[in-house]
Scaffold this motif. Structure first.
Motif, PDB file in Angstrom:
ATOM      1  N   LYS A  91       8.253   3.240  -3.780  1.00 10.40           N
ATOM      2  CA  LYS A  91       7.805   2.271  -4.783  1.00 10.40           C
ATOM      3  C   LYS A  91       7.445   2.957  -6.093  1.00 10.40           C
ATOM      4  O   LYS A  91       7.750   2.449  -7.181  1.00 10.40           O
ATOM      5  N   SER A  92       6.807   4.104  -5.991  1.00 15.42           N
ATOM      6  CA  SER A  92       6.442   4.858  -7.192  1.00 15.42           C
ATOM      7  C   SER A  92       7.684   5.247  -7.984  1.00 15.42           C
ATOM      8  O   SER A  92       7.746   5.069  -9.210  1.00 15.42           O
TER       9      SER A  92
ATOM     10  N   LEU B 199       5.513  -3.927  -5.572  1.00 12.42           N
ATOM     11  CA  LEU B 199       4.480  -3.414  -4.661  1.00 12.42           C
ATOM     12  C   LEU B 199       4.304  -4.293  -3.427  1.00 12.42           C
ATOM     13  O   LEU B 199       3.908  -3.818  -2.362  1.00 12.42           O
TER      14      LEU B 199
ATOM     15  N   ILE C 258      -1.125   3.841  -5.667  1.00  7.94           N
ATOM     16  CA  ILE C 258      -0.581   2.681  -4.945  1.00  7.94           C
ATOM     17  C   ILE C 258      -0.400   2.967  -3.450  1.00  7.94           C
ATOM     18  O   ILE C 258       0.217   2.173  -2.731  1.00  7.94           O
ATOM     19  N   ARG C 259      -0.929   4.070  -2.994  1.00  9.96           N
ATOM     20  CA  ARG C 259      -0.702   4.536  -1.622  1.00  9.96           C
ATOM     21  C   ARG C 259      -0.965   3.452  -0.571  1.00  9.96           C
ATOM     22  O   ARG C 259      -0.211   3.299   0.389  1.00  9.96           O
ATOM     23  N   SER C 260      -2.040   2.681  -0.733  1.00  3.47           N
ATOM     24  CA  SER C 260      -2.423   1.713   0.301  1.00  3.47           C
ATOM     25  C   SER C 260      -1.460   0.531   0.400  1.00  3.47           C
ATOM     26  O   SER C 260      -1.559  -0.270   1.327  1.00  3.47           O
ATOM     27  N   CYS C 261      -0.516   0.416  -0.546  1.00  2.22           N
ATOM     28  CA  CYS C 261       0.473  -0.666  -0.484  1.00  2.22           C
ATOM     29  C   CYS C 261       1.625  -0.333   0.467  1.00  2.22           C
ATOM     30  O   CYS C 261       2.469  -1.180   0.742  1.00  2.22           O
TER      31      CYS C 261
ATOM     32  N   CYS D 160       3.938  -5.692   2.165  1.00  4.45           N
ATOM     33  CA  CYS D 160       2.511  -5.526   1.886  1.00  4.45           C
ATOM     34  C   CYS D 160       1.949  -6.897   1.531  1.00  4.45           C
ATOM     35  O   CYS D 160       2.663  -7.733   0.975  1.00  4.45           O
TER      36      CYS D 160
ATOM     37  N   TYR E 106       4.747   4.096  -0.539  1.00  6.39           N
ATOM     38  CA  TYR E 106       4.315   4.391  -1.911  1.00  6.39           C
ATOM     39  C   TYR E 106       5.234   5.360  -2.645  1.00  6.39           C
ATOM     40  O   TYR E 106       5.368   5.293  -3.870  1.00  6.39           O
ATOM     41  N   LYS E 107       5.871   6.274  -1.929  1.00 10.42           N
ATOM     42  CA  LYS E 107       6.765   7.223  -2.599  1.00 10.42           C
ATOM     43  C   LYS E 107       7.973   6.518  -3.194  1.00 10.42           C
ATOM     44  O   LYS E 107       8.341   6.737  -4.350  1.00 10.42           O
TER      45      LYS E 107
ATOM     46  N   GLY F 227       1.929   7.415  -7.117  1.00  9.98           N
ATOM     47  CA  GLY F 227       1.908   7.273  -5.659  1.00  9.98           C
ATOM     48  C   GLY F 227       0.498   7.271  -5.106  1.00  9.98           C
ATOM     49  O   GLY F 227       0.175   6.493  -4.201  1.00  9.98           O
TER      50      GLY F 227
END
Length: 213
Positions: free
Chosen positions: A85-86, A38, A76-79, A42, A82-83, A73
């Motif tokens: 990373k998810s 993550l 964790i969107r604010s990291c 970030c 996110y797509k 997603g």
């Protein structure tokens, strides 16, 4: 930089950042692995905010894979990114379950075979979760080591090899943290604060800047 200069730089860093450690919050190798994934592009501070809630319910690969890519997603969107990373987190979690009996592997070769895990992430996990001497080269380590002259490398991989050669093995993990803290506090990307840097007398970047003035 010669050995005497390297030894002096390492000693100054040790004295300046005696409490330097991993800034990511984690209670297991798995949590650290996910947090490190993550943390790409970030801040650690943002990651810790996100994982504080995420790990309340999804702190093992078994629990993580119950989420869809879209569900994870959203969490964790604010990291950022996110797509991607998810997708990587879920694929890595599935691989840990299917190939490693639900345990995060503890070797570089096995870790870097996990989706979304490169040498930097693997080194962070090896060093902080398993106590294996390692130097994870993130943007701070890459920038600071090149500026000082502690390692000259055009890529993170080259910088890592140089650092491993120049820094005593028993100091690899600590030096990784020293360089990160120095990059965050003084040797900043856009405007390094050379005037208050304790490494200035030994720094190649500072020596070059002084000649230009």
């Amino acid at each position: 930089m010669n050995k005497e200069g390297i030894d002096k730089v390492l000693e100054i860093l040790r004295q300046t950042y005696p409490d330097a450690k991993c800034a990511l919050n984690f209670d297991s190798p798995y949590e650290l692995l996910i947090s490190t994934i993550l943390s790409a592009q970030c801040t650690d501070k943002r990651v810790n905010i996100v994982t504080k809630d995420l790990y309340k319910e999804y702190n093992t690969p078994e629990k993580m894979v119950t989420l869809s890519e879209e569900e994870l997603g959203d969490k964790i969107r604010s990291c950022g990114f996110y797509k991607n990373k998810s997708k990587n987190i879920l694929e890595a979690s599935k691989t840990i379950l299917s190939e490693h009996n639900g345990r995060v592997p503890s070797t570089m070769d096995e870790l870097t075979k996990l989706p979304g895990v490169g040498r930097k992430t693997a080194n962070v996990v090896l060093s902080n979760a398993f106590g294996v001497p390692a130097i994870a080269v993130d943007t701070h380590v890459f920038r600071v080591s090149n500026r000082i002259g502690l390692a000259k490398g055009k890529t993170p991989e080259q910088a890592e090899k140089e650092l491993m050669k120049n820094v005593p093995k028993d100091m690899w993990s600590d030096t990784h943290h020293y360089l990160i803290w120095h990059g965050r506090n003084i040797c900043k990307a856009r405007k390094p604060e050379c005037e208050k840097c304790p490494l200035a007398p030994y720094c190649e970047y500072f020596a070059g800047a002084s000649k230009e003035e």
